[in-house]
Scaffold this active site. Structure first.
Site, PDB file in Angstrom:
ATOM      1  N   ILE A  44     -14.598   2.637 -31.528  1.00 15.94           N
ATOM      2  CA  ILE A  44     -14.537   1.331 -30.841  1.00 15.94           C
ATOM      3  C   ILE A  44     -13.304   0.554 -31.303  1.00 15.94           C
ATOM      4  O   ILE A  44     -12.607  -0.069 -30.517  1.00 15.94           O
ATOM      5  CB  ILE A  44     -15.829   0.518 -31.079  1.00 15.94           C
ATOM      6  CG1 ILE A  44     -17.008   1.231 -30.417  1.00 15.94           C
ATOM      7  CG2 ILE A  44     -15.692  -0.896 -30.526  1.00 15.94           C
ATOM      8  CD1 ILE A  44     -18.357   0.597 -30.655  1.00 15.94           C
ATOM      9  N   ALA A  52      -1.851 -14.813 -38.640  1.00 16.65           N
ATOM     10  CA  ALA A  52      -1.405 -16.046 -39.294  1.00 16.65           C
ATOM     11  C   ALA A  52      -2.622 -16.788 -39.831  1.00 16.65           C
ATOM     12  O   ALA A  52      -3.680 -16.802 -39.199  1.00 16.65           O
ATOM     13  CB  ALA A  52      -0.658 -16.932 -38.306  1.00 16.65           C
ATOM     14  N   LYS A  80       3.743 -18.615 -45.305  1.00 11.17           N
ATOM     15  CA  LYS A  80       3.758 -19.509 -44.136  1.00 11.17           C
ATOM     16  C   LYS A  80       3.642 -20.948 -44.623  1.00 11.17           C
ATOM     17  O   LYS A  80       2.716 -21.273 -45.370  1.00 11.17           O
ATOM     18  CB  LYS A  80       2.578 -19.148 -43.216  1.00 11.17           C
ATOM     19  CG  LYS A  80       2.380 -20.125 -42.080  1.00 11.17           C
ATOM     20  CD  LYS A  80       1.198 -19.752 -41.202  1.00 11.17           C
ATOM     21  CE  LYS A  80       0.890 -20.861 -40.215  1.00 11.17           C
ATOM     22  NZ  LYS A  80      -0.339 -20.646 -39.466  1.00 11.17           N
ATOM     23  N   PRO A  98       3.634 -29.055 -40.484  1.00  9.25           N
ATOM     24  CA  PRO A  98       3.708 -28.402 -41.795  1.00  9.25           C
ATOM     25  C   PRO A  98       2.366 -28.440 -42.513  1.00  9.25           C
ATOM     26  O   PRO A  98       1.523 -29.278 -42.199  1.00  9.25           O
ATOM     27  CB  PRO A  98       4.724 -29.283 -42.543  1.00  9.25           C
ATOM     28  CG  PRO A  98       4.549 -30.643 -41.946  1.00  9.25           C
ATOM     29  CD  PRO A  98       4.031 -30.468 -40.532  1.00  9.25           C
ATOM     30  N   THR A 345      -6.797 -20.489 -36.769  1.00 13.35           N
ATOM     31  CA  THR A 345      -8.045 -20.936 -37.389  1.00 13.35           C
ATOM     32  C   THR A 345      -9.176 -19.900 -37.416  1.00 13.35           C
ATOM     33  O   THR A 345     -10.207 -20.156 -38.035  1.00 13.35           O
ATOM     34  CB  THR A 345      -8.560 -22.182 -36.647  1.00 13.35           C
ATOM     35  OG1 THR A 345      -8.398 -21.993 -35.240  1.00 13.35           O
ATOM     36  CG2 THR A 345      -7.802 -23.410 -37.075  1.00 13.35           C
ATOM     37  N   ILE A 347      -9.568 -16.868 -38.805  1.00 18.31           N
ATOM     38  CA  ILE A 347      -9.916 -16.292 -40.109  1.00 18.31           C
ATOM     39  C   ILE A 347     -10.537 -17.385 -40.983  1.00 18.31           C
ATOM     40  O   ILE A 347     -11.473 -17.143 -41.733  1.00 18.31           O
ATOM     41  CB  ILE A 347      -8.688 -15.593 -40.734  1.00 18.31           C
ATOM     42  CG1 ILE A 347      -8.454 -14.297 -39.954  1.00 18.31           C
ATOM     43  CG2 ILE A 347      -8.891 -15.322 -42.227  1.00 18.31           C
ATOM     44  CD1 ILE A 347      -7.214 -13.531 -40.317  1.00 18.31           C
ATOM     45  N   TYR A 432     -13.231 -37.182 -40.359  1.00 16.50           N
ATOM     46  CA  TYR A 432     -14.690 -37.290 -40.353  1.00 16.50           C
ATOM     47  C   TYR A 432     -15.328 -36.012 -40.894  1.00 16.50           C
ATOM     48  O   TYR A 432     -14.861 -34.911 -40.587  1.00 16.50           O
ATOM     49  CB  TYR A 432     -15.210 -37.522 -38.931  1.00 16.50           C
ATOM     50  CG  TYR A 432     -14.602 -38.742 -38.265  1.00 16.50           C
ATOM     51  CD1 TYR A 432     -14.849 -40.025 -38.758  1.00 16.50           C
ATOM     52  CD2 TYR A 432     -13.762 -38.608 -37.167  1.00 16.50           C
ATOM     53  CE1 TYR A 432     -14.279 -41.139 -38.153  1.00 16.50           C
ATOM     54  CE2 TYR A 432     -13.194 -39.714 -36.557  1.00 16.50           C
ATOM     55  CZ  TYR A 432     -13.461 -40.974 -37.058  1.00 16.50           C
ATOM     56  OH  TYR A 432     -12.889 -42.074 -36.465  1.00 16.50           O
TER      57      TYR A 432
HETATM   58  C1  LIG Z   1      -5.136 -12.499 -29.324  1.00 17.32           C
HETATM   59  C2  LIG Z   1      -5.718 -12.870 -30.652  1.00 17.32           C
HETATM   60  C3  LIG Z   1      -4.884 -13.360 -31.653  1.00 17.32           C
HETATM   61  C4  LIG Z   1      -5.410 -13.748 -32.883  1.00 17.32           C
HETATM   62  N1  LIG Z   1      -4.603 -14.272 -33.839  1.00 17.32           N
HETATM   63  C5  LIG Z   1      -5.148 -14.771 -34.966  1.00 17.32           C
HETATM   64  C6  LIG Z   1      -4.362 -15.423 -35.949  1.00 17.32           C
HETATM   65  O1  LIG Z   1      -3.148 -15.504 -35.852  1.00 17.32           O
HETATM   66  N2  LIG Z   1      -4.996 -15.933 -37.020  1.00 17.32           N
HETATM   67  C7  LIG Z   1      -6.339 -15.859 -37.196  1.00 17.32           C
HETATM   68  O2  LIG Z   1      -6.876 -16.385 -38.166  1.00 17.32           O
HETATM   69  N3  LIG Z   1      -7.089 -15.181 -36.309  1.00 17.32           N
HETATM   70  C8  LIG Z   1      -6.537 -14.675 -35.207  1.00 17.32           C
HETATM   71  N4  LIG Z   1      -7.315 -14.031 -34.289  1.00 17.32           N
HETATM   72  C9  LIG Z   1      -8.718 -13.811 -34.563  1.00 17.32           C
HETATM   73  C10 LIG Z   1      -8.899 -12.628 -35.432  1.00 17.32           C
HETATM   74  O3  LIG Z   1      -8.206 -11.497 -34.950  1.00 17.32           O
HETATM   75  C11 LIG Z   1     -10.362 -12.318 -35.463  1.00 17.32           C
HETATM   76  O4  LIG Z   1     -11.076 -13.475 -35.714  1.00 17.32           O
HETATM   77  C12 LIG Z   1     -10.661 -11.376 -36.539  1.00 17.32           C
HETATM   78  O5  LIG Z   1      -9.870 -10.250 -36.437  1.00 17.32           O
HETATM   79  C13 LIG Z   1     -12.097 -11.039 -36.573  1.00 17.32           C
HETATM   80  O6  LIG Z   1     -12.416 -10.123 -35.608  1.00 17.32           O
HETATM   81  P1  LIG Z   1     -13.839  -9.501 -35.719  1.00 17.32           P
HETATM   82  O7  LIG Z   1     -13.926  -8.752 -37.010  1.00 17.32           O
HETATM   83  O8  LIG Z   1     -14.844 -10.543 -35.459  1.00 17.32           O
HETATM   84  O9  LIG Z   1     -13.914  -8.507 -34.479  1.00 17.32           O
HETATM   85  P2  LIG Z   1     -13.213  -7.105 -34.203  1.00 17.32           P
HETATM   86  O10 LIG Z   1     -11.886  -6.988 -34.844  1.00 17.32           O
HETATM   87  O11 LIG Z   1     -13.307  -6.883 -32.734  1.00 17.32           O
HETATM   88  O12 LIG Z   1     -14.168  -6.052 -34.927  1.00 17.32           O
HETATM   89  C14 LIG Z   1     -15.405  -5.688 -34.359  1.00 17.32           C
HETATM   90  C15 LIG Z   1     -16.007  -4.539 -35.158  1.00 17.32           C
HETATM   91  O13 LIG Z   1     -17.288  -4.241 -34.656  1.00 17.32           O
HETATM   92  C16 LIG Z   1     -17.410  -2.840 -34.505  1.00 17.32           C
HETATM   93  N5  LIG Z   1     -18.398  -2.567 -33.440  1.00 17.32           N
HETATM   94  C17 LIG Z   1     -18.512  -3.179 -32.235  1.00 17.32           C
HETATM   95  N6  LIG Z   1     -19.529  -2.639 -31.531  1.00 17.32           N
HETATM   96  C18 LIG Z   1     -20.073  -1.691 -32.333  1.00 17.32           C
HETATM   97  C19 LIG Z   1     -21.137  -0.762 -32.179  1.00 17.32           C
HETATM   98  N7  LIG Z   1     -21.883  -0.698 -31.061  1.00 17.32           N
HETATM   99  N8  LIG Z   1     -21.378   0.088 -33.192  1.00 17.32           N
HETATM  100  C20 LIG Z   1     -20.645   0.060 -34.333  1.00 17.32           C
HETATM  101  N9  LIG Z   1     -19.638  -0.777 -34.537  1.00 17.32           N
HETATM  102  C21 LIG Z   1     -19.351  -1.641 -33.543  1.00 17.32           C
HETATM  103  C22 LIG Z   1     -16.014  -2.369 -34.160  1.00 17.32           C
HETATM  104  O14 LIG Z   1     -15.858  -1.014 -34.442  1.00 17.32           O
HETATM  105  C23 LIG Z   1     -15.202  -3.254 -35.110  1.00 17.32           C
HETATM  106  O15 LIG Z   1     -15.186  -2.646 -36.391  1.00 17.32           O
HETATM  107  C24 LIG Z   1      -6.804 -13.610 -33.086  1.00 17.32           C
HETATM  108  C25 LIG Z   1      -7.622 -13.060 -32.109  1.00 17.32           C
HETATM  109  C26 LIG Z   1      -7.097 -12.707 -30.888  1.00 17.32           C
HETATM  110  C27 LIG Z   1      -8.013 -12.142 -29.827  1.00 17.32           C
END
Ligand SMILES: Cc1cc2nc3c(=O)[nH]c(=O)nc-3n(C[C@H](O)[C@H](O)[C@H](O)COP(=O)(O)OP(=O)(O)OC[C@H]3O[C@@H](n4cnc5c(N)ncnc54)[C@H](O)[C@@H]3O)c2cc1C
Length: 502
Positions: A44, A52, A80, A98, A345, A347, A432
């Site tokens: 997946i 960032a 950063k 900043p 925001t 992370i 707030y």
């Molecule tokens: C375009 C974009 C830009 C971003 N830029 C930033 C940024 O600059 N700074 C920042 O702080 N955040 C940013 N984010 C957010 C950040 O990428 C995510 O918050 C962070 O990566 C967390 O993702 P996640 O772990 O929730 O989900 P995902 O990375 O999607 O991970 C999901 C996990 O669940 C697993 N999974 C799903 N379904 C199943 C299943 N049925 N069985 C087993 N495993 C499963 C997958 O294998 C994967 O390991 C961005 C997000 C996007 C979309």
């Protein structure tokens, strides 16, 4: 479940959210008392573009006890100091939001009131001329903060740009070394007990994973909290109409800048995030206002150097879950909600979800009040971040495209409208409920995008003009001299944390 300690914690998902949760819990819990299992599927994959961050991540790393230099080398991180916004308030204009403060508050009155007074007297320096982080960012310099509060360098606040995939890998090593068991496989079925709580998972290959408590870190799909427990989604796309990202890394065109750049485009904006080995780029746009072909062309035409691959498309919706904790399941990360990365925001919201859970850590029988408190807190966090992001779209004079005409005339959340009006009429900003973005951040963005208060603080207005000008000039000189002495960002990185091969 008994009233005893939770014994089996299961995390579903191995993106940043899953591994941050696993790392944080494993740093606190003894595997002899509580087992932690993380299920993820390479098939997946992860979103893997969170690059960032904001300064709060330093507290997360400190909680884990990881060495900063080691973490930065492993994730190919750069420093950063803030975000440069280009073309947001009006086309052709730029400003920096900043980290840290502008100038120094005096006599208990906010610094920006003195800046407004000097402006009334004819001064024309932008407020960022009084931010050490903004000045260092523009000069491409970096130093760690001086622990001596009398030093100007004590004002430095920073975060990181890093490779999100390497970050998850780094945290995985950390968590596995502390007893977290990783299970590779796709969850096919989520089993519920008679009371509706989650009892266990069945993987597609028939294996089962049982648990007392479950973290839904499955990304946008929200397999446990959304699909299984039918928790609805609060849709904020009327305030944040962007719904698609195209992401592509590129080569470096020069030394990595110690700041993120966010450039407004016709129907959204483009990010530029330098890590040590490459530059992360992405175009976030509203598909109701622009086609994918045009968005892709815009992204590729505006890279500083050659793309390293084809842009990857990620669809999303702005908003959050109606509840973040139901029964014995908490959603963290994209499963909990998503606000576009304009202020980096996501992370932070992961981190906040984990810390708040730890501060409310339940026994086996979970009183409702814990869930209520957690849900109240996380909803407030999401709403406050939402308002700050919406501000960037609302405070614009741009009317050159249908997208910007929509943004500048949309009805705003009452909470945001109040903040804007209070600032416009009186120059006051209040924080707030410990909200994430403090006064200097609101001031930077509101002034940066052209909201200038009608008048400065009446007490500051009575001060002799020469005294105000003298204080501001001394601050500017002290900051400019401090920046001169700071090393170049690229030199600092190569000495402190040179990237290790992935
Ligand atoms: C375009 C974009 C830009 C971003 N830029 C930033 C940024 O600059 N700074 C920042 O702080 N955040 C940013 N984010 C957010 C950040 O990428 C995510 O918050 C962070 O990566 C967390 O993702 P996640 O772990 O929730 O989900 P995902 O990375 O999607 O991970 C999901 C996990 O669940 C697993 N999974 C799903 N379904 C199943 C299943 N049925 N069985 C087993 N495993 C499963 C997958 O294998 C994967 O390991 C961005 C997000 C996007 C979309």
């Amino acid at each position: 479940m008994s009233a005893a300690l939770l014994r089996r914690i299961v995390i579903v998902g191995g993106g940043s959210a899953g591994w941050m949760t696993a790392a944080a819990l494993s740093s606190l819990l003894d595997p002899k008392d509580v087992t932690i299992t993380l299920v993820e599927s390479d098939a997946i994959g992860t979103v893997g573009v969170g690059e960032a961050t904001i300064p709060d991540i330093l507290a997360f790393n400190q909680m884990l006890g990881v060495s900063e230099a080691e973490f930065m080398a492993a994730t190919q991180a750069t420093f950063k100091l803030g975000i440069e916004f280009v073309d947001w308030g009006a086309k052709g204009e730029r400003y920096i939001h900043p980290f840290g403060q502008h100038g120094v508050d005096m006599q208990g009155i906010d610094f920006h009131q003195y800046w407004l007074r000097a402006r009334d007297d004819g001064a024309r320096e932008p407020i960022e001329a009084y931010s050490l982080c903004a000045l260092a960012a523009q000069a491409g310099r970096f130093a760690l903060p001086d622990p001596n509060p009398r030093s100007v360098l004590s004002q430095i606040r920073y975060a990181y740009h890093f490779d999100a995939t390497l970050y998850a890998r780094f945290l995985r090593r950390y968590a596995e070394a502390r007893g977290v068991v990783r299970v590779e496989g796709i969850v096919g079925d989520v089993r519920q007990g008679a009371d509706g709580t989650i009892a266990g998972l069945t993987l597609r290959d028939g294996r089962t994973v049982e648990g007392d408590f479950f973290f839904d870190c499955t990304g946008f799909r929200a397999l446990l909290l959304g699909e299984t427990l039918s928790t609805g989604f609060v849709d904020w796309s009327h305030w944040l109409p962007c719904d698609t990202a195209l992401a592509v890394p590129s080569e470096h065109a020069g030394p990595p800048t110690p700041y993120t750049r966010a450039t407004a485009r016709d129907a959204g904006w483009q990010w530029r995030i330098p890590t040590q080995r490459r530059v992360g780029n992405g175009h976030i746009y509203a598909s109701a206002f622009q086609s994918e072909a045009v968005a892709r062309e815009t992204l590729l035409a505006n890279l500083d150097a050659s793309a390293l691959g084809d842009p990857r498309r990620i669809a999303f919706k702005a908003g959050c879950r109606e509840a973040f904790w139901r029964g014995n399941c908490v959603a963290i990360g994209l499963a909990a909600g998503f606000l576009e990365p304009l202020e980096s925001t996501s992370i932070y919201l992961i981190q906040e979800g984990i810390s708040r859970f730890i501060s409310l850590f339940p026994r086996g029988d979970i009183p409702d009040i814990l869930r209520t408190e957690y849900n109240r807190h996380m909803r407030t966090e999401f709403e406050q971040v939402r308002d700050f992001i919406v501000l960037h779209y609302a405070a614009t004079t741009r009317d050159d495209t249908p997208f910007w005409r929509y943004c500048r005339t949309m009805t705003l959340p009452d909470t945001l409208l109040h903040k804007i009006e209070l600032f416009r009429e009186t120059g006051r900003v209040f924080r707030y409920n410990d909200e994430l973005f403090a006064r200097p951040s609101w001031v930077a963005v509101m002034l940066g995008q052209g909201i200038v208060p009608a008048a400065c603080d009446p007490i500051v207005a009575t001060l002799p003009a020469g005294d105000v000008a003298h204080s501001l000039a001394s601050m500017r000189q002290a900051m400019a001299a401090a920046v001169e002495r700071m090393p170049r960002h690229a030199d600092f990185l190569s000495r402190y944390c040179p990237a290790v091969a992935a």
